[in-house]
Design a protein around this motif. Structure first.
Motif, PDB file in Angstrom:
ATOM      1  N   VAL A 171       0.834  -1.198   0.000  1.00  0.00           N
ATOM      2  CA  VAL A 171       0.000   0.000   0.000  1.00  0.00           C
ATOM      3  C   VAL A 171       0.873   1.254   0.000  1.00  0.00           C
ATOM      4  N   GLU A 172       1.876   1.281   0.853  1.00  0.00           N
ATOM      5  CA  GLU A 172       2.744   2.454   0.926  1.00  0.00           C
ATOM      6  C   GLU A 172       3.479   2.697  -0.386  1.00  0.00           C
ATOM      7  N   GLU A 173       3.975   1.635  -0.996  1.00  0.00           N
ATOM      8  CA  GLU A 173       4.690   1.796  -2.262  1.00  0.00           C
ATOM      9  C   GLU A 173       3.754   2.289  -3.359  1.00  0.00           C
ATOM     10  N   TYR A 174       2.555   1.744  -3.411  1.00  0.00           N
ATOM     11  CA  TYR A 174       1.560   2.200  -4.388  1.00  0.00           C
ATOM     12  C   TYR A 174       1.265   3.687  -4.173  1.00  0.00           C
ATOM     13  N   ASP A 175       1.004   4.055  -2.915  1.00  0.00           N
ATOM     14  CA  ASP A 175       0.702   5.452  -2.605  1.00  0.00           C
ATOM     15  C   ASP A 175       1.863   6.379  -2.967  1.00  0.00           C
TER      16      ASP A 175
ATOM     17  N   SER B 213       0.311   8.934  -5.744  1.00  0.00           N
ATOM     18  CA  SER B 213       0.633  10.342  -5.508  1.00  0.00           C
ATOM     19  C   SER B 213       1.020  11.054  -6.802  1.00  0.00           C
ATOM     20  N   THR B 214       1.733  10.363  -7.684  1.00  0.00           N
ATOM     21  CA  THR B 214       2.105  10.949  -8.967  1.00  0.00           C
ATOM     22  C   THR B 214       0.874  11.192  -9.824  1.00  0.00           C
ATOM     23  N   PHE B 215      -0.027  10.224  -9.870  1.00  0.00           N
ATOM     24  CA  PHE B 215      -1.255  10.353 -10.658  1.00  0.00           C
ATOM     25  C   PHE B 215      -2.067  11.542 -10.168  1.00  0.00           C
ATOM     26  N   ARG B 216      -2.282  11.612  -8.853  1.00  0.00           N
ATOM     27  CA  ARG B 216      -3.075  12.715  -8.278  1.00  0.00           C
ATOM     28  C   ARG B 216      -2.437  14.064  -8.567  1.00  0.00           C
ATOM     29  N   SER B 217      -1.146  14.141  -8.407  1.00  0.00           N
ATOM     30  CA  SER B 217      -0.438  15.393  -8.624  1.00  0.00           C
ATOM     31  C   SER B 217      -0.568  15.868 -10.075  1.00  0.00           C
ATOM     32  N   LEU B 218      -0.355  14.951 -11.016  1.00  0.00           N
ATOM     33  CA  LEU B 218      -0.440  15.317 -12.428  1.00  0.00           C
ATOM     34  C   LEU B 218      -1.876  15.645 -12.845  1.00  0.00           C
ATOM     35  N   GLU B 219      -2.856  14.938 -12.278  1.00  0.00           N
ATOM     36  CA  GLU B 219      -4.255  15.244 -12.578  1.00  0.00           C
ATOM     37  C   GLU B 219      -4.598  16.637 -12.062  1.00  0.00           C
ATOM     38  N   GLN B 220      -4.122  16.991 -10.875  1.00  0.00           N
ATOM     39  CA  GLN B 220      -4.379  18.314 -10.316  1.00  0.00           C
ATOM     40  C   GLN B 220      -3.697  19.399 -11.160  1.00  0.00           C
ATOM     41  N   GLU B 221      -2.478  19.137 -11.589  1.00  0.00           N
ATOM     42  CA  GLU B 221      -1.793  20.094 -12.469  1.00  0.00           C
ATOM     43  C   GLU B 221      -2.603  20.331 -13.744  1.00  0.00           C
ATOM     44  N   ALA B 222      -3.107  19.269 -14.336  1.00  0.00           N
ATOM     45  CA  ALA B 222      -3.904  19.398 -15.556  1.00  0.00           C
ATOM     46  C   ALA B 222      -5.170  20.200 -15.295  1.00  0.00           C
ATOM     47  N   ARG B 223      -5.839  19.934 -14.165  1.00  0.00           N
ATOM     48  CA  ARG B 223      -7.054  20.684 -13.823  1.00  0.00           C
ATOM     49  C   ARG B 223      -6.756  22.165 -13.648  1.00  0.00           C
TER      50      ARG B 223
END
Length: 128
Positions: free
Chosen positions: A70-74, A79-89
């Protein structure tokens, strides 16, 4: 932007399943420990020993318990996916989320009708 949001929702669901896997695996290991104790109390020491030595506390993946998965996935993917999605938004739609749903709500609601408001009214929040 809609497809990126849809992809993030799928990642969120996958993460939820991963956390479920983590909790269920932990429960299984603790319950297995209880089973080992019960077998030992019933005089089945050899079987209890095999289960204890081969399964209790065993890694689910090479070198990892589920919390590490779980920690490695997060830390790496989520975390990378969320960050890049937020940047795009931020870049494309001024940070707004759920654009498709907001448009659908506006299209489907009945203006002026109770429980069809465009946004929550602070004075009625929590009211039935």
């Amino acid at each position: 932007m809609g497809k990126l949001s849809e992809a993030l929702e799928a990642v969120e669901a996958a993460r939820g399943h991963l956390y479920s896997f983590h909790r269920l695996s932990g429960t299984a290991d603790l319950t297995l420990g209880e089973a080992v104790s019960g077998l030992r109390e019933a005089g089945h020491d050899d079987l209890a020993d095999r289960l204890e030595h081969q399964l209790v506390g065993r890694n689910v993946l090479e070198g990892r318990w589920t919390f590490q998965v779980v920690e490695e996935y997060d830390d790496t993917y989520y975390s990378t996916f969320r960050s890049l999605e937020q940047e795009a938004r931020e870049e494309l739609v001024q940070g707004r989320r759920h654009l498709f749903e907001a448009e659908m709500k506006e299209d489907r609601r009945t203006p002026g009708r109770r429980h069809h408001e465009a946004a929550p009214d602070a004075s009625t929040r929590g009211q039935p």
